[in-house]
Design a protein around this motif. Sequence first.
Motif, PDB file in Angstrom:
ATOM      1  N   ARG A  10      20.775   5.161 -14.221  1.00 36.28           N
ATOM      2  CA  ARG A  10      19.778   4.605 -13.244  1.00 36.28           C
ATOM      3  C   ARG A  10      18.206   6.033 -12.264  1.00 36.28           C
ATOM      4  NH1 ARG A  10      22.269   0.129 -13.805  1.00 36.28           N
ATOM      5  NH2 ARG A  10      23.919   1.086 -11.138  1.00 36.28           N
ATOM      6  N   ARG A  11      19.080   7.365 -13.279  1.00 39.21           N
ATOM      7  CA  ARG A  11      18.291   8.390 -12.862  1.00 39.21           C
ATOM      8  C   ARG A  11      17.222   9.263 -14.420  1.00 39.21           C
ATOM      9  NH1 ARG A  11      22.264  11.680 -10.879  1.00 39.21           N
ATOM     10  NH2 ARG A  11      20.432  13.513 -11.195  1.00 39.21           N
ATOM     11  N   VAL A  12      16.401   9.422 -13.872  1.00 36.80           N
ATOM     12  CA  VAL A  12      15.307   9.814 -15.244  1.00 36.80           C
ATOM     13  C   VAL A  12      13.861  11.168 -14.549  1.00 36.80           C
ATOM     14  CG1 VAL A  12      16.514   8.657 -16.728  1.00 36.80           C
ATOM     15  CG2 VAL A  12      14.001   8.165 -15.705  1.00 36.80           C
ATOM     16  N   TYR A  45      19.640   3.441 -19.535  1.00 37.83           N
ATOM     17  CA  TYR A  45      18.979   4.053 -18.382  1.00 37.83           C
ATOM     18  C   TYR A  45      20.190   3.586 -17.555  1.00 37.83           C
ATOM     19  CZ  TYR A  45      15.560   3.464 -14.780  1.00 37.83           C
ATOM     20  OH  TYR A  45      15.467   3.692 -12.596  1.00 37.83           O
ATOM     21  N   SER A 359      10.025   8.632 -14.020  1.00 40.72           N
ATOM     22  CA  SER A 359      10.914   7.930 -13.104  1.00 40.72           C
ATOM     23  C   SER A 359      10.295   6.873 -12.702  1.00 40.72           C
ATOM     24  CB  SER A 359      11.602   8.926 -12.110  1.00 40.72           C
ATOM     25  OG  SER A 359      11.445   9.996 -12.794  1.00 40.72           O
ATOM     26  N   GLU A 360       9.135   6.473 -12.761  1.00 38.71           N
ATOM     27  CA  GLU A 360       8.508   5.161 -12.286  1.00 38.71           C
ATOM     28  C   GLU A 360       8.264   4.197 -12.844  1.00 38.71           C
ATOM     29  OE1 GLU A 360       7.293   7.991 -10.931  1.00 38.71           O
ATOM     30  OE2 GLU A 360       8.076   8.309  -9.453  1.00 38.71           O
ATOM     31  N   LYS A 363      11.889   2.614 -13.965  1.00 37.86           N
ATOM     32  CA  LYS A 363      11.540   1.557 -12.487  1.00 37.86           C
ATOM     33  C   LYS A 363      11.058   0.025 -12.327  1.00 37.86           C
ATOM     34  CE  LYS A 363      13.665  -0.262  -8.915  1.00 37.86           C
ATOM     35  NZ  LYS A 363      14.579   0.358  -8.773  1.00 37.86           N
ATOM     36  N   LEU A 369       8.342  -5.351 -12.381  1.00 39.39           N
ATOM     37  CA  LEU A 369       7.567  -5.094 -10.927  1.00 39.39           C
ATOM     38  C   LEU A 369       6.392  -5.272 -11.618  1.00 39.39           C
ATOM     39  CD1 LEU A 369       8.929  -1.682  -9.758  1.00 39.39           C
ATOM     40  CD2 LEU A 369       9.135  -4.580  -8.822  1.00 39.39           C
TER      41      LEU A 369
ATOM     42  N   GLY B 137      13.192  10.183  -6.559  1.00 39.57           N
ATOM     43  CA  GLY B 137      12.257   9.609  -7.389  1.00 39.57           C
ATOM     44  C   GLY B 137      12.248   9.898  -8.559  1.00 39.57           C
ATOM     45  N   MET B 139      14.990   7.810  -9.181  1.00 43.80           N
ATOM     46  CA  MET B 139      15.558   6.561  -9.483  1.00 43.80           C
ATOM     47  C   MET B 139      13.907   5.891  -9.718  1.00 43.80           C
ATOM     48  SD  MET B 139      18.578   6.264  -6.646  1.00 43.80           S
ATOM     49  CE  MET B 139      19.020   4.805  -7.423  1.00 43.80           C
ATOM     50  N   GLY B 140      12.842   6.398  -9.597  1.00 39.20           N
ATOM     51  CA  GLY B 140      11.554   5.724  -9.268  1.00 39.20           C
ATOM     52  C   GLY B 140      10.775   4.587  -7.383  1.00 39.20           C
ATOM     53  N   TRP B 141      11.455   5.482  -6.901  1.00 38.26           N
ATOM     54  CA  TRP B 141      11.608   4.661  -5.849  1.00 38.26           C
ATOM     55  C   TRP B 141       9.689   5.041  -5.556  1.00 38.26           C
ATOM     56  CZ3 TRP B 141      14.850   4.322  -1.287  1.00 38.26           C
ATOM     57  CH2 TRP B 141      16.262   3.900  -1.511  1.00 38.26           C
ATOM     58  N   LYS B 142       9.576   5.371  -6.444  1.00 40.52           N
ATOM     59  CA  LYS B 142       7.528   5.161  -5.767  1.00 40.52           C
ATOM     60  C   LYS B 142       6.870   3.771  -6.688  1.00 40.52           C
ATOM     61  CE  LYS B 142       5.565  10.006  -6.237  1.00 40.52           C
ATOM     62  NZ  LYS B 142       5.116  11.103  -7.097  1.00 40.52           N
ATOM     63  N   ALA B 143       7.467   3.891  -8.123  1.00 38.83           N
ATOM     64  CA  ALA B 143       7.358   2.631  -8.486  1.00 38.83           C
ATOM     65  C   ALA B 143       7.455   1.123  -7.143  1.00 38.83           C
ATOM     66  CB  ALA B 143       7.243   2.027  -9.676  1.00 38.83           C
ATOM     67  N   ASP B 144       8.533   1.469  -6.532  1.00 35.22           N
ATOM     68  CA  ASP B 144       8.442   0.257  -6.101  1.00 35.22           C
ATOM     69  C   ASP B 144       7.940   0.168  -4.689  1.00 35.22           C
ATOM     70  OD1 ASP B 144      11.079  -1.011  -6.532  1.00 35.22           O
ATOM     71  OD2 ASP B 144      12.856   0.802  -6.284  1.00 35.22           O
ATOM     72  N   HIS B 147       4.717  -1.285  -5.897  1.00 28.96           N
ATOM     73  CA  HIS B 147       5.222  -2.857  -6.222  1.00 28.96           C
ATOM     74  C   HIS B 147       5.599  -3.637  -5.720  1.00 28.96           C
ATOM     75  CE1 HIS B 147       2.342  -0.623  -9.247  1.00 28.96           C
ATOM     76  NE2 HIS B 147       3.108  -0.385 -10.119  1.00 28.96           N
ATOM     77  N   ASP B 148       6.845  -3.405  -4.803  1.00 35.11           N
ATOM     78  CA  ASP B 148       8.393  -3.949  -4.210  1.00 35.11           C
ATOM     79  C   ASP B 148       8.151  -3.650  -3.152  1.00 35.11           C
ATOM     80  OD1 ASP B 148       9.457  -6.368  -4.575  1.00 35.11           O
ATOM     81  OD2 ASP B 148      10.845  -5.121  -5.436  1.00 35.11           O
TER      82      ASP B 148
END
Lengths: 384, 183
Positions: A10-12, A45, A359-360, A363, A369, B137, B139-144, B147-148
Amino acid sequence: MLAMNYRGPRRVRIDHKPDPEILHPEDAVVRVTRSCICGSDLHLYNGSVPDTRVGMTFGHEVCGIVEEVGQDVEKLKVGDHVLVPFNIACGRCVFCQQELYGNCHESNSQATAVGGIYGYSHTAGGYDGGQAEYVRVPYANVGPTIIPEGMHPDDAVMLTDVVPTGYQAAEMGGIQPGDTVVVFGAGPVGIMAARCAWLFGAGRVIVIDHVEYRLEFVKNYAPAEVYNYKELDDVVVFLKQTTDWMGADVVIDAVGAEATGRAMQTLLGKKLHMVGGAATALHWAINSVKKGGIVSIVGVYGPIDTLVPIGNVVNKGLTIRGNQASVKRLLPRLIEHVQNGVLDPKALITHRIPLEEVSEAYKMFSAKLDNCIKPVLIPPSARV
Amino acid sequence: MKDEAKDIDNKVRDLENSVINPSQVKGWGIDADPKNDPTYPMKKRNNGEHAGYSWERPPQQPIDIEVLHSNERPNVSATFGTSVPPSGLSGVIRREAFNFSENSYGHWLPLMLADRINMVEGIVSDLARGHVPNIFGEMGWKADWKHDRANLVTKVVIGAALGTAVFALLRNRRKSRRTENYF
């Protein structure tokens, strides 16, 4: 060049990596214009596929422009717009000669059970994938196919995996006119499998999932009857009931290792990684198909054991079929279907995301989402 | 030594004896039905595999990096990926894993272990290059966040509460141990 870089489960992130080079006389280097994230990338991932090394670039659904070719490449030239099937196939081994292009024996040293696949761990050959600005394409005389004049690149990139995998799922089901076909999974491949089931003459198509917005999409796109398994007491009993207590003629597993719905499967397959994935969909498929029926598997599982009721396969006289899609074999027919408007693959693309935001994008896709169905990464040069 | 050679001779003879000419078997092929092929249409059957590993191989990509290969095949495939050659402790484990076949847990479980160790190696290598990885970053927390947000905030609050509770617990224990020592 800019490229996705895997750093662990879960890290890219996006990183600078050296440009790919010609390493074999039949190689090409392709400048990427579109690269999808596939549902099967999520197995990588999430850290479920053994020998996924930190530093690798994923991405096996790619189209782009030929930038450089090796000395023995005859079928492509610099500047050609190509779509690149996800299988790396030599075209010479006995399996390729029999059109089993997903089972090539000369593209992967590290496992004999799977041919080479772009950006899909070292278990699938250790090739960097196309979620980058450039990608090395081995055996360029065999796999890459020139995009027909007028075809939208969004359609082209979907022909590298999603469309052929969905189509082959239906094909392997041996669907006969009037058959009832159940598809587990309303992800991009499940949606395409449901759509293609009609092309083989299905009499009824049912899709099972638990993600409402995806069920809503496939209901209209395929079209199909859709059911949320979370609203059913027992999905197998429901399917028996709705098929006059017979079971479906054909059941397609388009879910694979990341399934939800059974606590034991989730614990062993997704949390502890003790088995090759949570085989919930396959379990349901075996139990909900009719006696003498066919189960077609395109969901991806890891290489170690999975828990399925194999005794029922014997007792019910089932046929189980599965394979990685043989993209090159199917492309001529599928290109025709896209050009004639029978299939509209680009309708599945919900998100076009700059490569830099990889990364986004991962996710968003993995957590489903913003009603994400299919995200496509677009490198900077292709956005101009 | 003589006995050993005799043993090998016998084994070779056994093997030769096991090769049976099918056409001499009574009833051979009388019910064969080429249409009964569940692999159709995936496989355009030509029975080439009956000749074994005998095709003309593509030119070999120069093997100038370490490429591990399954012991279920005799060689390195004509092309191979060069993404991340094995290195470090994870590389040592991967090399060991390739002594076992794909049929063995001894192959896959060490590879999974190597993947986890490799993740730590990745962080160490980042730090050694002076790069502090932005784990949130990645882990894509920006998307969270976009959107969540509610779920993300809940996760952060629960994480912070748990972290604070553990910290307080440890501090209290240390304090009471120090007090015990004092008396």
